[in-house]
Motif scaffolding. Structure first.
Motif, PDB file in Angstrom:
ATOM      1  N   VAL A  46       0.838  -1.201   0.000  1.00 39.84           N
ATOM      2  CA  VAL A  46       0.000   0.000   0.000  1.00 39.84           C
ATOM      3  C   VAL A  46       0.873   1.252   0.000  1.00 39.84           C
ATOM      4  CG1 VAL A  46      -1.680   1.352   1.313  1.00 39.84           C
ATOM      5  CG2 VAL A  46      -1.980  -1.124   1.100  1.00 39.84           C
ATOM      6  N   GLY A  47       1.864   1.280   0.884  1.00 39.28           N
ATOM      7  CA  GLY A  47       2.754   2.430   0.952  1.00 39.28           C
ATOM      8  C   GLY A  47       3.513   2.645  -0.343  1.00 39.28           C
ATOM      9  N   ILE A  48       3.980   1.551  -0.940  1.00 39.92           N
ATOM     10  CA  ILE A  48       4.714   1.655  -2.203  1.00 39.92           C
ATOM     11  C   ILE A  48       3.800   2.182  -3.309  1.00 39.92           C
ATOM     12  CG2 ILE A  48       5.771   0.268  -4.029  1.00 39.92           C
ATOM     13  CD1 ILE A  48       7.023  -1.457  -1.816  1.00 39.92           C
ATOM     14  N   GLY A  49       2.572   1.682  -3.358  1.00 43.80           N
ATOM     15  CA  GLY A  49       1.630   2.139  -4.375  1.00 43.80           C
ATOM     16  C   GLY A  49       1.302   3.614  -4.238  1.00 43.80           C
ATOM     17  N   VAL A  50       1.139   4.072  -3.011  1.00 46.23           N
ATOM     18  CA  VAL A  50       0.799   5.480  -2.783  1.00 46.23           C
ATOM     19  C   VAL A  50       1.932   6.393  -3.242  1.00 46.23           C
ATOM     20  CG1 VAL A  50       0.337   7.231  -1.026  1.00 46.23           C
ATOM     21  CG2 VAL A  50      -0.835   5.029  -0.915  1.00 46.23           C
ATOM     22  N   THR A  51       3.166   6.066  -2.890  1.00 41.81           N
ATOM     23  CA  THR A  51       4.282   6.947  -3.266  1.00 41.81           C
ATOM     24  C   THR A  51       4.558   6.898  -4.761  1.00 41.81           C
ATOM     25  OG1 THR A  51       6.457   7.694  -2.548  1.00 41.81           O
ATOM     26  CG2 THR A  51       6.239   5.354  -2.994  1.00 41.81           C
ATOM     27  N   GLU A  52       4.294   5.749  -5.398  1.00 45.55           N
ATOM     28  CA  GLU A  52       4.579   5.620  -6.826  1.00 45.55           C
ATOM     29  C   GLU A  52       3.556   6.348  -7.688  1.00 45.55           C
ATOM     30  OE1 GLU A  52       5.579   2.189 -10.171  1.00 45.55           O
ATOM     31  OE2 GLU A  52       4.471   1.624  -8.368  1.00 45.55           O
ATOM     32  N   PHE A  53       2.265   6.193  -7.370  1.00 44.78           N
ATOM     33  CA  PHE A  53       1.221   6.680  -8.263  1.00 44.78           C
ATOM     34  C   PHE A  53       0.696   8.074  -7.927  1.00 44.78           C
ATOM     35  CE2 PHE A  53       0.839   1.995  -8.718  1.00 44.78           C
ATOM     36  CZ  PHE A  53       1.091   1.915 -10.079  1.00 44.78           C
ATOM     37  N   THR A  54       0.807   8.502  -6.667  1.00 44.29           N
ATOM     38  CA  THR A  54       0.256   9.816  -6.305  1.00 44.29           C
ATOM     39  C   THR A  54       1.039  10.947  -6.942  1.00 44.29           C
ATOM     40  OG1 THR A  54      -0.494   8.903  -4.183  1.00 44.29           O
ATOM     41  CG2 THR A  54      -0.450  11.293  -4.389  1.00 44.29           C
ATOM     42  N   MET A  55       2.333  10.765  -7.139  1.00 47.02           N
ATOM     43  CA  MET A  55       3.151  11.815  -7.748  1.00 47.02           C
ATOM     44  C   MET A  55       2.593  12.241  -9.104  1.00 47.02           C
ATOM     45  SD  MET A  55       5.812  13.058  -6.109  1.00 47.02           S
ATOM     46  CE  MET A  55       7.038  13.525  -7.326  1.00 47.02           C
ATOM     47  N   MET A  56       1.985  11.298  -9.828  1.00 46.33           N
ATOM     48  CA  MET A  56       1.437  11.622 -11.152  1.00 46.33           C
ATOM     49  C   MET A  56       0.297  12.630 -11.043  1.00 46.33           C
ATOM     50  SD  MET A  56       1.430   7.764 -12.732  1.00 46.33           S
ATOM     51  CE  MET A  56       2.919   6.749 -12.686  1.00 46.33           C
ATOM     52  N   GLY A  57      -0.467  12.530  -9.963  1.00 42.38           N
ATOM     53  CA  GLY A  57      -1.597  13.436  -9.790  1.00 42.38           C
ATOM     54  C   GLY A  57      -1.236  14.754  -9.130  1.00 42.38           C
ATOM     55  N   LEU A  58      -0.010  14.864  -8.626  1.00 45.76           N
ATOM     56  CA  LEU A  58       0.418  16.092  -7.941  1.00 45.76           C
ATOM     57  C   LEU A  58       1.536  16.819  -8.689  1.00 45.76           C
ATOM     58  CD1 LEU A  58       0.500  14.859  -4.212  1.00 45.76           C
ATOM     59  CD2 LEU A  58      -1.199  16.361  -5.279  1.00 45.76           C
ATOM     60  N   LEU A  59       1.712  16.490  -9.970  1.00 44.08           N
ATOM     61  CA  LEU A  59       2.820  17.082 -10.715  1.00 44.08           C
ATOM     62  C   LEU A  59       2.741  18.608 -10.766  1.00 44.08           C
ATOM     63  CD1 LEU A  59       3.755  14.875 -13.803  1.00 44.08           C
ATOM     64  CD2 LEU A  59       4.957  15.167 -11.636  1.00 44.08           C
ATOM     65  N   LYS A  60       1.537  19.148 -10.955  1.00 47.69           N
ATOM     66  CA  LYS A  60       1.408  20.605 -11.028  1.00 47.69           C
ATOM     67  C   LYS A  60       1.840  21.261  -9.723  1.00 47.69           C
ATOM     68  CE  LYS A  60      -2.239  20.827 -14.528  1.00 47.69           C
ATOM     69  NZ  LYS A  60      -3.621  21.284 -14.830  1.00 47.69           N
ATOM     70  N   GLU A  61       1.437  20.667  -8.599  1.00 47.99           N
ATOM     71  CA  GLU A  61       1.810  21.214  -7.288  1.00 47.99           C
ATOM     72  C   GLU A  61       3.323  21.098  -7.065  1.00 47.99           C
ATOM     73  OE1 GLU A  61      -2.455  20.501  -7.250  1.00 47.99           O
ATOM     74  OE2 GLU A  61      -0.755  19.263  -7.878  1.00 47.99           O
ATOM     75  N   VAL A  62       3.907  19.985  -7.527  1.00 46.11           N
ATOM     76  CA  VAL A  62       5.351  19.796  -7.393  1.00 46.11           C
ATOM     77  C   VAL A  62       6.098  20.834  -8.230  1.00 46.11           C
ATOM     78  CG1 VAL A  62       7.275  18.223  -7.842  1.00 46.11           C
ATOM     79  CG2 VAL A  62       5.140  17.336  -6.877  1.00 46.11           C
ATOM     80  N   GLU A  63       5.617  21.065  -9.447  1.00 43.69           N
ATOM     81  CA  GLU A  63       6.230  22.067 -10.323  1.00 43.69           C
ATOM     82  C   GLU A  63       6.256  23.437  -9.651  1.00 43.69           C
ATOM     83  OE1 GLU A  63       4.109  22.102 -14.031  1.00 43.69           O
ATOM     84  OE2 GLU A  63       4.155  19.911 -14.168  1.00 43.69           O
ATOM     85  N   GLN A  64       5.126  23.844  -9.085  1.00 45.99           N
ATOM     86  CA  GLN A  64       5.030  25.146  -8.444  1.00 45.99           C
ATOM     87  C   GLN A  64       5.880  25.213  -7.178  1.00 45.99           C
ATOM     88  OE1 GLN A  64       0.808  25.567  -7.840  1.00 45.99           O
ATOM     89  NE2 GLN A  64       0.367  25.763 -10.026  1.00 45.99           N
ATOM     90  N   GLY A  65       5.868  24.127  -6.420  1.00 46.62           N
ATOM     91  CA  GLY A  65       6.604  24.115  -5.163  1.00 46.62           C
ATOM     92  C   GLY A  65       8.109  24.175  -5.340  1.00 46.62           C
TER      93      GLY A  65
END
Length: 402
Positions: free
Chosen positions: A30-49
């Motif tokens: 579960v932990g591995i899945g969350v860290t692997e796939f959530t980044m795809m949905g937060l790319l815009k926030e990562v770009e800005q941050g």
């Protein structure tokens, strides 16, 4: 399969702790899945941050995948002499600390390094977890046990990823890594408490584990995963574009689409485990053509909202049916080096991720439209079926070692 299942472990299959042990290993997934796939949905926030471009943010995902490919064989081989429980605990600790360093990474360069580090234990953990789970049950239930461990990855797409995406969008994208670290810590404590101790094989060594790489059937199984599963990722990578631009589904409903995909993965993983217990090669022979058919139907159904959402579930289910059979096949193909062979499956799946995303993007760039990646995926599934047939033909001439 004496190196995987011993009389002492077979005797433990009647204890109630077996279910909790497998659940503990699944929590790591579960932990591995969350860290692997959530980044795809937060790319815009990562770009800005971080003040970076979209391609640079995409490199953070690539860095994680590269870590998986490098770490899977490396850590599995290095940890060959360790008791399997100790190796699993060490990998979970590594994973937890690496994600917390991502939370504290001050700039793009350090974030890139921390994402690579977080990917290193991914494949090795799933590999040793699959071996442990298979050792806790009779040989006729190995597929089921492995599918339950892999279910952690599927469940993360239904619950963990949507929640982590909401958390990151609402309170800050770095909290993703705090959440993953907390899940990793819970998994570590559960594995420590519930997974039984198993001494390392007396002949275990790095050289023995690397011996798996000399077997043609191991490479063929990995090739089935790379090619056959590449279609799954070719479709999943561009699912948001397909659903909004082709099916006309509002972007606000995309979390529902992703959840349907995740539910399909959970269902397919469970069914795939049952099928693998009956016949590993038979499962490959049936599932790969089913994936090809599902992707072709998806390409047609994607033009209407409701049929598109139905096929999202079907594609998720058909693709994930493949994983337990591939994992079991690798254990069968290399019984004296199970940890490395099993870990390589996840390195292969990350290569499939890169291959599918690249080919899907290529046909979109050629102007073939957003349904074209699914058709590319269907072709890949057929090619994977061809590799499986070749593997089965060679096995008839030279059966796998007992």
């Amino acid at each position: 399969m004496s190196s995987v299942l011993s009389p002492s472990t077979a005797a433990r299959t009647t204890t109630p702790r077996v279910g909790m042990a497998i659940f503990a290993l699944a929590m790591g997934g579960v932990g591995i899945g969350v860290t692997e796939f959530t980044m795809m949905g937060l790319l815009k926030e990562v770009e800005q941050g971080l003040g970076i471009s979209t391609p640079e943010a995409g490199h953070l995902i690539s860095a994680y995948a590269l870590g998986v490919v490098v770490g899977a064989p490396l850590l599995a081989a290095v940890g060959a002499k360790l008791p399997r429980k100790s190796l699993a605990l060490g990998l979970l600790l590594f994973f937890t600390v690496a994600n917390l360093t991502s939370f504290m990474a001050p700039d793009y360069g350090s974030m890139l390094v921390s994402r690579f580090a977080a990917g290193l234990p991914h494949g090795a953990f799933f590999g040793v977890a699959a071996v442990i789970a298979a050792s806790l049950v009779p040989p006729t239930r190995r597929g089921w046990a492995i599918s339950m461990v892999m279910a952690g990855l599927s469940v993360s797409n239904v619950v963990g990823v949507p929640f982590a995406t909401w958390l990151g969008q609402t309170f800050g994208w770095r909290l993703l890594f705090v959440l993953v670290g907390a899940i990793g810590l819970v998994a570590l404590l559960m594995v420590w408490k519930f997974v039984p101790f198993q001494a390392a094989h007396p002949d275990a060594s790095i050289r023995r584990e690397l011996g798996a790489l000399k077997r043609l059937q191991v490479w063929l199984a990995l090739l089935v995963g790379i090619v056959g599963f590449g279609g799954f990722f070719a479709t999943y990578t561009y699912i948001a574009h397909t659903m909004t631009a082709v099916a006309g589904i509002p972007s606000g409903l995309l979390p529902l689409v992703v959840a349907l995909y995740g539910l399909g993965m959970v269902a397919g993983n469970i069914v795939g485990g049952r099928l693998a217990d009956k016949s590993v090669m038979g499962t490959l022979y049936r599932v790969l053509p089913a994936i090809a058919v599902a992707l072709v139907v998806y390409a047609v159904a994607a033009h209407w909202p409701w049929s598109a959402m139905v096929m999202v579930f079907v594609v998720g289910a058909s693709g994930s049916m493949l994983i337990p059979a591939l994992q079991t096949r690798l254990l069968d193909a290399s019984p004296d080096a199970p940890s490395l062979a099993s870990s390589l499956n996840h390195a292969a799946l990350n290569v499939a991720n890169a291959l599918g995303a690249f080919l899907g993007g290529l046909v979109i760039a050629l102007g073939w439209g957003f349904v074209a990646p699914a058709l590319v995926g269907a072709v890949l599934a057929v090619l994977g079926f061809g590799v499986a047939l070749l593997s089965g033909l060679l096995e008839r001439k030279r059966p796998l070692a007992a």
